[in-house]
Design a protein around this motif. Structure first.
Motif, PDB file in Angstrom:
ATOM      1  N   PHE A 163       6.501   2.420   7.880  1.00 36.65           N
ATOM      2  CA  PHE A 163       6.389   3.869   7.754  1.00 36.65           C
ATOM      3  C   PHE A 163       5.699   4.199   6.439  1.00 36.65           C
ATOM      4  CE2 PHE A 163      10.514   2.549   6.116  1.00 36.65           C
ATOM      5  CZ  PHE A 163      10.600   3.178   4.890  1.00 36.65           C
ATOM      6  N   ASN A 164       5.118   5.368   6.369  1.00 39.58           N
ATOM      7  CA  ASN A 164       4.402   5.805   5.176  1.00 39.58           C
ATOM      8  C   ASN A 164       5.404   6.490   4.242  1.00 39.58           C
ATOM      9  OD1 ASN A 164       2.782   7.308   3.275  1.00 39.58           O
ATOM     10  ND2 ASN A 164       1.033   6.958   4.652  1.00 39.58           N
ATOM     11  N   TYR A 165       5.806   5.774   3.211  1.00 43.83           N
ATOM     12  CA  TYR A 165       6.819   6.325   2.315  1.00 43.83           C
ATOM     13  C   TYR A 165       6.260   7.409   1.393  1.00 43.83           C
ATOM     14  CZ  TYR A 165       4.953   3.306  -1.423  1.00 43.83           C
ATOM     15  OH  TYR A 165       4.146   2.702  -2.355  1.00 43.83           O
ATOM     16  N   ARG A 166       4.953   7.541   1.326  1.00 44.43           N
ATOM     17  CA  ARG A 166       4.354   8.628   0.558  1.00 44.43           C
ATOM     18  C   ARG A 166       4.433   9.932   1.344  1.00 44.43           C
ATOM     19  NH1 ARG A 166       2.659   8.056  -4.569  1.00 44.43           N
ATOM     20  NH2 ARG A 166       0.682   9.134  -4.184  1.00 44.43           N
ATOM     21  N   GLN A 167       4.218   9.827   2.661  1.00 39.72           N
ATOM     22  CA  GLN A 167       4.250  11.019   3.509  1.00 39.72           C
ATOM     23  C   GLN A 167       5.672  11.357   3.958  1.00 39.72           C
ATOM     24  OE1 GLN A 167       1.538  10.361   6.756  1.00 39.72           O
ATOM     25  NE2 GLN A 167      -0.266  10.150   5.425  1.00 39.72           N
ATOM     26  N   GLU A 168       6.509  10.344   4.109  1.00 38.49           N
ATOM     27  CA  GLU A 168       7.882  10.558   4.552  1.00 38.49           C
ATOM     28  C   GLU A 168       8.863   9.864   3.600  1.00 38.49           C
ATOM     29  OE1 GLU A 168       8.335  10.748   9.147  1.00 38.49           O
ATOM     30  OE2 GLU A 168       6.972   9.067   8.728  1.00 38.49           O
ATOM     31  N   PRO A 169       8.950  10.333   2.352  1.00 39.90           N
ATOM     32  CA  PRO A 169       9.837   9.673   1.377  1.00 39.90           C
ATOM     33  C   PRO A 169      11.299   9.718   1.775  1.00 39.90           C
ATOM     34  CG  PRO A 169       9.039  11.766   0.528  1.00 39.90           C
ATOM     35  CD  PRO A 169       8.247  11.500   1.763  1.00 39.90           C
ATOM     36  N   VAL A 170      11.676  10.657   2.666  1.00 41.24           N
ATOM     37  CA  VAL A 170      13.072  10.733   3.081  1.00 41.24           C
ATOM     38  C   VAL A 170      13.521   9.455   3.779  1.00 41.24           C
ATOM     39  CG1 VAL A 170      12.568  11.811   5.317  1.00 41.24           C
ATOM     40  CG2 VAL A 170      14.796  12.183   4.229  1.00 41.24           C
ATOM     41  N   LEU A 171      12.601   8.777   4.440  1.00 37.24           N
ATOM     42  CA  LEU A 171      12.979   7.539   5.137  1.00 37.24           C
ATOM     43  C   LEU A 171      13.415   6.458   4.149  1.00 37.24           C
ATOM     44  CD1 LEU A 171      10.204   7.329   7.892  1.00 37.24           C
ATOM     45  CD2 LEU A 171      12.452   8.437   7.968  1.00 37.24           C
ATOM     46  N   GLY A 184       0.841  -1.186   0.000  1.00 37.88           N
ATOM     47  CA  GLY A 184       0.000   0.000   0.000  1.00 37.88           C
ATOM     48  C   GLY A 184       0.878   1.238   0.000  1.00 37.88           C
ATOM     49  N   GLU A 185       0.629   2.140   0.940  1.00 37.80           N
ATOM     50  CA  GLU A 185       1.455   3.335   1.069  1.00 37.80           C
ATOM     51  C   GLU A 185       2.504   3.182   2.178  1.00 37.80           C
ATOM     52  OE1 GLU A 185      -1.096   6.674   1.591  1.00 37.80           O
ATOM     53  OE2 GLU A 185      -1.704   6.717  -0.519  1.00 37.80           O
TER      54      GLU A 185
END
Length: 787
Positions: free
Chosen positions: A189-197, A170-171
């Motif tokens: 973690f939400n890679y859409r909201q926190e792509p830096v991770l 998913g996201e």
């Protein structure tokens, strides 16, 4: 991988494995996520947008100062099978070795596999609210199994110390690090909201050295235009002769070595910690279990003696805290113990130790001594003997003789203070001894007991306590399986030899079992559960308690002679009274009964007596029916080995016992290796054994273990199994994975990783999932030669 999972904070993971570097700047985020919704590799347009998004970001990373100088790209590849259709795979590769998008996935070159699933909850392979983070639903179990299958395949195709993978569901996302101890996963973690991770991870990978990315830098590919490859080719094609006689020595080893690279397989140069080099082709044995010893076995050239005899190299991740196998073999060799391998070299690979167990302890500071993850050290062992699979036995008489030789080798080691503790189908081998007599080559086939890695010195029982069972589930005694904390005794080891004998007999000899695959699954792989633990399966437990192996149709297992076998009449000086007490098979004609039935019955009667005294089986069984069958006496050339008298090796405590019943007399024989040989000797002195009773492997006849959903634990330190079923889609994808691997079936049903001898023992099957049964893939290749 069961219980070998640790979930940590993303920041902890990155700080431990991807510390910020002084050179180069990390991008704060992926520049643009050019797809909407979850990544679905089954949707070409969306998958292409995801690939483009990754690669646009990769190009920016490569332009930054401080990169490793190696270019990377994400590629979506596809593979197609007739049964499963097309499957797409997303992975990070070095640009110069990346496959084209139209090609099949290149598992041997993947740097990071990217698993993609559609939903954020139902497809999470871990459950952060569950005990030990084990997935709960069947769908999530299937996802974890799929992640394990992909990681395992990459470990199989590459020489690795560890591996990073990413799972997008998913996201949400997780980053995983696999090694031979277990798997470390970040919290989702939400890679859409926190792509830096996510970008920090990929940025770190692009700046890492090969060793940091998990490659074993002590292994180098041998170029086809190199002197090393020319040497390998010459040695594989040119016989090694005895003086000027023209007599070739070690032909079987030469052919096995040549077979390991003649079809274009990659060749390698392996460096040991002492600066010694060995040249190898493809492994003849490879364990596909992810968490464990990860053993590979090679026929090798010792570069320090390039024209000498071929040797066998074992590459494994040994369990820290246990005496090295090489140390045990050196001691056995110095004490002239016969029937065990001869040590050439052993040593740890410097600096290569698993890390997952330390992370687990770091996360559980109050449970330091309860970690289910063990420390594994990369280790290499080289021995002189290059053997053949026990599946290469010529007939039933040789099979029983070779197994009994291995029992005597076990006795030899026990008499100098070492217990093997891992008797299995892969650890009893055929060694061809060669001598020149009056100008002629004389070959003698003898049994060889290998893989002493889990052995224990008899005087160290109190110094080492381990939480898990020790051995190979499929061959461990019923008592050991039902009493996980019990020390392994001689009767347990003798019973394991019996299970090995049955394993080969049921596959390669005639009998009345119509469904060999299901029988082997039931007898060798099955288990029962209760009281929070797992115990021996019902079929094996029943055989030991009844003294009979009962088939699903309620008949007793009976082995048959070949249709054209010539059977002698009873001689006047027939077998002694001891034979008349052997249990018999009512279904067989007195003059057409295979002597193997009597051998098995005699052994089963001892086990029945033992378990009657123990009275501790966890299975309720019916009483066996009475029988009265006899076999026909005769003699054979193999009787020469059976003619020698044994040496009493019964432990002092057992010798002091006074048998008070017939069952005690029988059970006490299991305490003495030579009592077993003495008991079996009359069957070789007085009974007809057919010369040509071996047939093709019967396990291959239409049995598909992928349709089964019950699995047995692995060999070695046996974990607790869990019965895990998967959805049909997960099963199909796992099956496709295997079909794309070059581990194709050979003539005897094993895989073309060519399981030979002097290899490590039987396969380590991952629990909970079985891709192929231990019973199907547990022994070594026997299709190359007919010595």
């Amino acid at each position: 991988m069961d219980s070998k999972i640790c979930v940590v904070e993303h920041e902890y993971f990155m700080h431990r494995y991807f510390p910020r570097r002084s050179s180069g700047q990390e991008p704060e985020a992926l520049p643009s996520l050019q797809w909407s919704g979850p990544v679905k590799v089954e949707w070409p347009e969306q998958a292409k947008a995801a690939v483009d998004g990754f690669n646009n970001w990769m190009e920016q990373v490569e332009d930054n100062d401080g990169s490793s100088g190696v270019a990377y790209k994400v590629v979506m590849t596809a593979s197609r099978t007739a049964s499963a259709g097309q499957t797409n795979y997303l992975a990070l590769y070095q640009t110069d070795v990346a496959p084209d998008a139209r090609e099949a996935p290149k598992w041997s070159a993947m740097e990071v596999f990217i698993e993609c699933e559609p939903t954020s909850t139902e497809d999470d392979p871990f459950d952060e609210d569950a005990r030990d983070f084990r997935p709960s639903s069947e769908r999530r179990k299937g996802n974890l199994n799929q992640n394990m299958a992909h990681a395992s395949l990459i470990f199989d195709k590459q020489h690795r110390t560890h591996l990073y993978t990413v799972v997008l569901f998913g996201e949400m996302a997780r980053i995983l690090r696999w090694d031979r101890s277990g798997v470390i996963a970040t919290k989702k973690f939400n890679y859409r909201q926190e792509p830096v991770l996510l970008s920090r991870f990929f940025c770190g990978i692009c700046r890492m050295s090969a060793a940091e990315r998990g490659h074993d830098t002590t292994v180098e590919e041998v170029p086809r235009d190199s002197a090393d490859y020319a040497l390998m080719r010459e040695r594989g094609e040119t016989p090694r002769t005895y003086g000027t006689s023209g007599i070739e020595l070690g032909q079987h080893a030469r052919l096995l070595f040549f077979k390991s690279f003649e079809d274009g397989e990659t060749c390698y140069r392996i460096r040991t910690s002492g600066g010694r080099f060995f040249l190898v082709g493809a492994p003849r044995y490879i364990s596909s279990t992810l968490a464990g010893r990860g053993t590979r076995g090679y026929v090798a050239i010792d570069s320090s003696d390039p024209t000498g005899a071929f040797v066998y190299l074992k590459d494994a991740w040994r369990i820290d805290g246990i005496e090295r196998e090489g140390s045990i073999l050196q001691d056995l060799n110095e004490k002239n113990v016969d029937g065990v391998p001869t040590l050439v070299y052993d040593g740890d690979v410097e600096g290569q130790v698993t890390d997952s167990q330390d992370v687990w302890k770091d996360q559980h500071p109050c449970q330091q001594d309860q970690s289910p993850l063990k420390t594994h050290r990369h280790y290499r062992l080289v021995v002189q003997e290059v053997g053949l699979s026990m599946s290469r036995f010529r007939n039933a008489k040789e099979l029983v003789t070779l197994i009994t030789m291995c029992i005597i080798a076990h006795r030899n080691a026990y008499s100098v203070g070492v217990t093997h503790r891992d008797v299995s189908s892969g650890n009893v081998l055929i060694h061809i001894k060669e001598t020149i007599v009056e100008g002629k080559l004389v070959q003698t086939r003898v049994g060889l007991l290998i893989d002493w890695e889990l052995s224990k010195r008899n005087d160290t029982s109190a110094s080492l306590r381990l939480l898990d069972r020790v051995g190979t589930w499929q061959f461990m005694s019923v008592y050991t399986l039902n009493h996980p904390s019990a020390a392994i005794s001689i009767p347990d080891e003798i019973e394991a030899f019996f299970h090995v004998l049955l394993y080969y007999a049921i596959r390669f000899l005639r009998h009345n079992c119509d469904s060999v695959g299901p029988f082997m699954l039931s007898y060798f792989d099955d288990f029962t559960g209760g009281d929070g633990g797992v115990y021996c399966g019902r079929t094996r437990a029943a055989a030991m308690e009844l003294g009979k192996i009962r088939l699903a149709n309620r008949q007793d297992l009976t082995f048959h002679l070949p249709p054209d076998a010539v059977v002698a009449d009873d001689p006047s000086d027939g077998p002694d009274a001891a034979l008349s007490s052997a249990s018999q098979h009512p279904a067989a004609d007195p003059k057409t009964t295979h002597p193997l039935n009597l051998v098995l019955d005699a052994l089963l009667d001892l086990f029945r007596a033992r378990y009657a005294l123990l009275s501790d089986l966890k299975t309720a069984i019916e009483d066996p029916p009475p029988t009265n069958q006899r076999a026909v006496p005769s003699a054979d050339k193999l009787d020469l080995w059976w003619s020698d008298e044994g040496v009493d090796d019964m432990p002092a405590a057992a010798r002091k016992k006074v048998a008070s019943s017939e069952d005690e007399v029988k059970a006490m024989k299991l305490e003495n290796h030579d009592a077993i040989k003495d008991m079996l000797r009359p069957y070789f002195k007085h009974f007809v054994w057919p010369e040509e009773d071996k047939i093709d492997d019967q396990l291959r006849k239409g049995w598909d273990p992928n349709k089964e959903d019950r699995s047995a634990p692995a060999r070695g330190f046996v974990p607790i199994p869990t019965a895990v079923s998967q959805g049909a889609q997960r099963q199909r994808r796992s099956t496709r994975l295997q079909s794309q691997s070059p581990l194709v079936p050979t003539a005897n049903g094993s895989s073309s990783t060519k399981r030979s001898m002097t290899e490590e023992g039987a396969e380590e099957m991952p629990a909970p999932k079985r891709r192929r049964s231990k019973s199907q893939k547990g022994e070594r290749d026997g299709s190359l030669l007919t010595p």
